[in-house]
Motif scaffolding. Structure first.
Motif, mmCIF file in Angstrom:
data_model
loop_
_atom_site.group_PDB
_atom_site.id
_atom_site.type_symbol
_atom_site.label_atom_id
_atom_site.label_comp_id
_atom_site.label_asym_id
_atom_site.label_seq_id
_atom_site.Cartn_x
_atom_site.Cartn_y
_atom_site.Cartn_z
ATOM 1 N N MET A 69 3.197 1.557 -6.589
ATOM 2 C CA MET A 69 2.103 2.526 -6.525
ATOM 3 C C MET A 69 1.281 2.355 -5.253
ATOM 4 O O MET A 69 0.888 3.334 -4.615
ATOM 5 C CB MET A 69 1.212 2.379 -7.762
ATOM 6 C CG MET A 69 1.837 2.910 -9.034
ATOM 7 S SD MET A 69 0.676 2.953 -10.436
ATOM 8 C CE MET A 69 0.492 1.212 -10.759
ATOM 9 N N ILE A 70 1.022 1.093 -4.865
ATOM 10 C CA ILE A 70 0.249 0.848 -3.658
ATOM 11 C C ILE A 70 1.006 1.349 -2.430
ATOM 12 O O ILE A 70 0.421 1.974 -1.520
ATOM 13 C CB ILE A 70 -0.063 -0.652 -3.525
ATOM 14 C CG1 ILE A 70 -0.942 -1.115 -4.686
ATOM 15 C CG2 ILE A 70 -0.750 -0.945 -2.200
ATOM 16 C CD1 ILE A 70 -2.273 -0.415 -4.766
ATOM 17 N N LEU A 71 2.304 1.098 -2.378
ATOM 18 C CA LEU A 71 3.104 1.587 -1.252
ATOM 19 C C LEU A 71 3.141 3.109 -1.222
ATOM 20 O O LEU A 71 3.104 3.721 -0.144
ATOM 21 C CB LEU A 71 4.525 1.017 -1.336
ATOM 22 C CG LEU A 71 4.665 -0.491 -1.097
ATOM 23 C CD1 LEU A 71 6.091 -0.943 -1.392
ATOM 24 C CD2 LEU A 71 4.293 -0.842 0.340
ATOM 25 N N SER A 72 3.224 3.740 -2.381
ATOM 26 C CA SER A 72 3.241 5.203 -2.432
ATOM 27 C C SER A 72 1.905 5.781 -1.968
ATOM 28 O O SER A 72 1.870 6.789 -1.254
ATOM 29 C CB SER A 72 3.546 5.674 -3.855
ATOM 30 O OG SER A 72 4.832 5.262 -4.258
ATOM 31 N N ILE A 73 0.802 5.148 -2.380
ATOM 32 C CA ILE A 73 -0.520 5.610 -1.944
ATOM 33 C C ILE A 73 -0.632 5.554 -0.432
ATOM 34 O O ILE A 73 -1.077 6.509 0.218
ATOM 35 C CB ILE A 73 -1.620 4.762 -2.607
ATOM 36 C CG1 ILE A 73 -1.710 5.085 -4.100
ATOM 37 C CG2 ILE A 73 -2.969 5.007 -1.950
ATOM 38 C CD1 ILE A 73 -2.671 4.180 -4.855
ATOM 39 N N ALA A 74 -0.205 4.433 0.168
ATOM 40 C CA ALA A 74 -0.283 4.295 1.620
ATOM 41 C C ALA A 74 0.638 5.281 2.327
ATOM 42 O O ALA A 74 0.260 5.877 3.344
ATOM 43 C CB ALA A 74 0.057 2.863 2.021
#
Length: 222
Positions: A69-74
């Motif tokens: 999720m963090i990678l997708s947000i970035a």
């Protein structure tokens, strides 16, 4: 013979309205036990934010769903990075746009912005200083130096009596940041030296966080 029926006297009923959420009972006493009236900064002390950061980092590092999720947000927020588009007439526009793209590539601006976005989600905030870097392979030597949130702090006794300093950030009387106190080393480094700071002017420091309350000066993990 006619009888007049006397009308009943009208009475006014006073309605006592209540807010259920304002009542403290045996059933909800434990639920509201941690509710307080602290200000934004008082409720987000350095120790509290440090604990939240450490737990958030641990969760992201060990939970593949959270990491994804963090990678997708970035990736969704930054993507391939900013692009300059000039709308004026002339051939100069294309030349300036190309130079800007070359500078972004030289300092890896998209990668640094993605790191900042991940830090904002995991740590609650991200810092970056605008510096002169002679090693940049471009005529423009401006670079972006990322600073982890742990290094922007003023937990020692030297800052306890300064009312205009909020954990590493100094403000003027109008609430504008003027200085950032940045530790020379990360507190978690083996080479950490206590109370060694760099004073960075606010004009060259970027602080990216989401204030959820008025008067909030530091961020907490998303």
């Amino acid at each position: 013979m006619f009888f007049w029926k006397k009308k009943p006297r009208q009475t006014v009923k006073i309605v006592q309205a209540k807010y259920d959420a304002a009542q403290t009972t045996l059933d909800n006493m434990r639920h509201w036990a941690m509710a307080d009236a602290l200000s934004a900064d008082a409720g987000m002390t350095p120790d509290i934010r440090r604990t939240l950061r450490n737990r958030s980092r641990y969760e992201v590092a060990n939970n593949s769903y959270a990491k994804g999720m963090i990678l997708s947000i970035a990736g969704d927020c930054i993507g391939t990075g900013p692009r300059l588009q000039l709308a004026g007439p002339g051939e100069m526009n294309n030349a300036i746009e190309d130079e800007f793209a070359d500078w972004c590539k030289a300092i890896d601006l998209p990668g640094k912005l993605r790191t900042m976005r991940m830090a904002r989600a995991t740590d609650g905030e991200a810092f970056a200083a605008l510096i002169h870097n002679p090693k940049v392979d471009h005529p423009v030597k401006l670079d972006l130096q990322l600073v982890e949130a742990d290094r922007v702090t003023s937990c020692d006794i030297l800052f306890q009596n300064l009312p205009d300093v909020v954990d590493g950030i100094e403000y003027d009387r109008r609430g504008n940041p003027t200085l950032y106190y940045v530790l020379k080393n990360h507190p978690g480094d083996l080479s950490y030296t206590f109370n060694h700071y760099d004073r960075v002017a606010a004009s060259v420091m970027l602080h990216w966080y989401r204030p959820d309350r008025p008067g909030q000066h530091r961020g907490i993990p998303e």
